[in-house]
Design a protein around this motif. Structure first.
Motif, PDB file in Angstrom:
ATOM      1  N   UNK A  13       0.880  -1.178   0.000  1.00 20.15           N
ATOM      2  CA  UNK A  13       0.000   0.000   0.000  1.00 20.15           C
ATOM      3  C   UNK A  13       0.908   1.216   0.000  1.00 20.15           C
ATOM      4  N   UNK A  14       0.541   2.217  -0.779  1.00 24.81           N
ATOM      5  CA  UNK A  14       1.359   3.416  -0.863  1.00 24.81           C
ATOM      6  C   UNK A  14       0.658   4.633  -0.316  1.00 24.81           C
ATOM      7  N   UNK A  15       1.463   5.646  -0.061  1.00 22.19           N
ATOM      8  CA  UNK A  15       0.966   6.945   0.379  1.00 22.19           C
ATOM      9  C   UNK A  15       1.566   7.987  -0.546  1.00 22.19           C
ATOM     10  N   UNK A  16       0.715   8.807  -1.136  1.00 22.30           N
ATOM     11  CA  UNK A  16       1.192   9.987  -1.859  1.00 22.30           C
ATOM     12  C   UNK A  16       0.789  11.179  -1.001  1.00 22.30           C
ATOM     13  N   UNK A  17       1.775  11.908  -0.523  1.00 20.17           N
ATOM     14  CA  UNK A  17       1.528  13.048   0.360  1.00 20.17           C
ATOM     15  C   UNK A  17       2.093  14.306  -0.267  1.00 20.17           C
ATOM     16  N   UNK A  25       4.581  18.068   4.132  1.00 19.43           N
ATOM     17  CA  UNK A  25       4.534  16.816   3.385  1.00 19.43           C
ATOM     18  C   UNK A  25       4.797  15.624   4.306  1.00 19.43           C
ATOM     19  N   UNK A  26       5.767  15.738   5.201  1.00 19.73           N
ATOM     20  CA  UNK A  26       6.024  14.670   6.175  1.00 19.73           C
ATOM     21  C   UNK A  26       4.831  14.497   7.109  1.00 19.73           C
ATOM     22  N   UNK A  27       4.202  15.589   7.521  1.00 21.45           N
ATOM     23  CA  UNK A  27       3.014  15.501   8.383  1.00 21.45           C
ATOM     24  C   UNK A  27       1.877  14.791   7.662  1.00 21.45           C
ATOM     25  N   UNK A  28       1.672  15.106   6.386  1.00 17.60           N
ATOM     26  CA  UNK A  28       0.622  14.451   5.607  1.00 17.60           C
ATOM     27  C   UNK A  28       0.913  12.965   5.444  1.00 17.60           C
ATOM     28  N   UNK A  29       2.181  12.611   5.223  1.00 15.32           N
ATOM     29  CA  UNK A  29       2.557  11.196   5.103  1.00 15.32           C
ATOM     30  C   UNK A  29       2.306  10.461   6.420  1.00 15.32           C
ATOM     31  N   UNK A 131       6.139  10.070  -2.173  1.00 17.22           N
ATOM     32  CA  UNK A 131       5.455   8.816  -2.405  1.00 17.22           C
ATOM     33  C   UNK A 131       6.256   7.716  -1.737  1.00 17.22           C
ATOM     34  N   UNK A 132       5.593   6.952  -0.894  1.00 12.86           N
ATOM     35  CA  UNK A 132       6.270   5.902  -0.132  1.00 12.86           C
ATOM     36  C   UNK A 132       5.328   4.708  -0.021  1.00 12.86           C
TER      37      UNK A 132
END
Length: 136
Positions: A13-17, A25-29, A131-132
């Motif tokens: 599963x990925x996260x695009x923040x 951006x780190x907070x959204x991730x 994206x992670x």
């Protein structure tokens, strides 16, 4: 402007923040990860400082999110917030706010690890995007 989207992937599963700054951006991730885990409950709680060693931006994001997983699991808690003070070549500093999980059953997905698969942290014309992918 801070936000995220969950990305479905064959085995992960990925996260695009994204955000106006690296910190946003780190907070959204972080919010995206907590959502996957089923443990995002914005509100009051106890702040836990997080310091990540210097490295490239992608490695710092992986280390930051890995620390969030560690704190959540080791303290049997849910994530109530995240504040990233600084992301730079010198490392990342901030805090994660946690509250006890209590009797609440988390209805999320167990995450084994944060991966480097297709990892990216890049500037855009509006700010930053990351994206992670997480191994589930």
């Amino acid at each position: 402007m801070r936000d995220f989207r969950i990305i479905e992937h064959t085995a992960d599963v990925g996260i695009r923040a994204w955000g106006a700054s690296l910190e946003e951006t780190f907070e959204a991730a972080t919010q995206g990860l907590a959502t996957i885990l089923g443990g995002w409950r914005p509100g009051p709680g106890d702040e836990h400082p997080v310091t990540i060693e210097p490295g490239d931006l992608g490695a710092q994001l992986v280390d930051w999110l890995s620390e969030v997983i560690y704190l959540q699991e080791s303290l049997d808690s849910v994530v109530a917030g995240a504040h990233v003070e600084r992301v730079s070549d010198e490392g990342t500093t901030g805090s994660v706010t946690l509250m006890p999980r209590g009797r609440e059953v988390l209805e999320g997905t167990a995450v084994k690890a944060i991966t480097y698969h297709q990892l990216r942290v890049e500037p855009t014309h509006e700010g930053w995007v990351a994206e992670v992918y997480v191994d589930v």
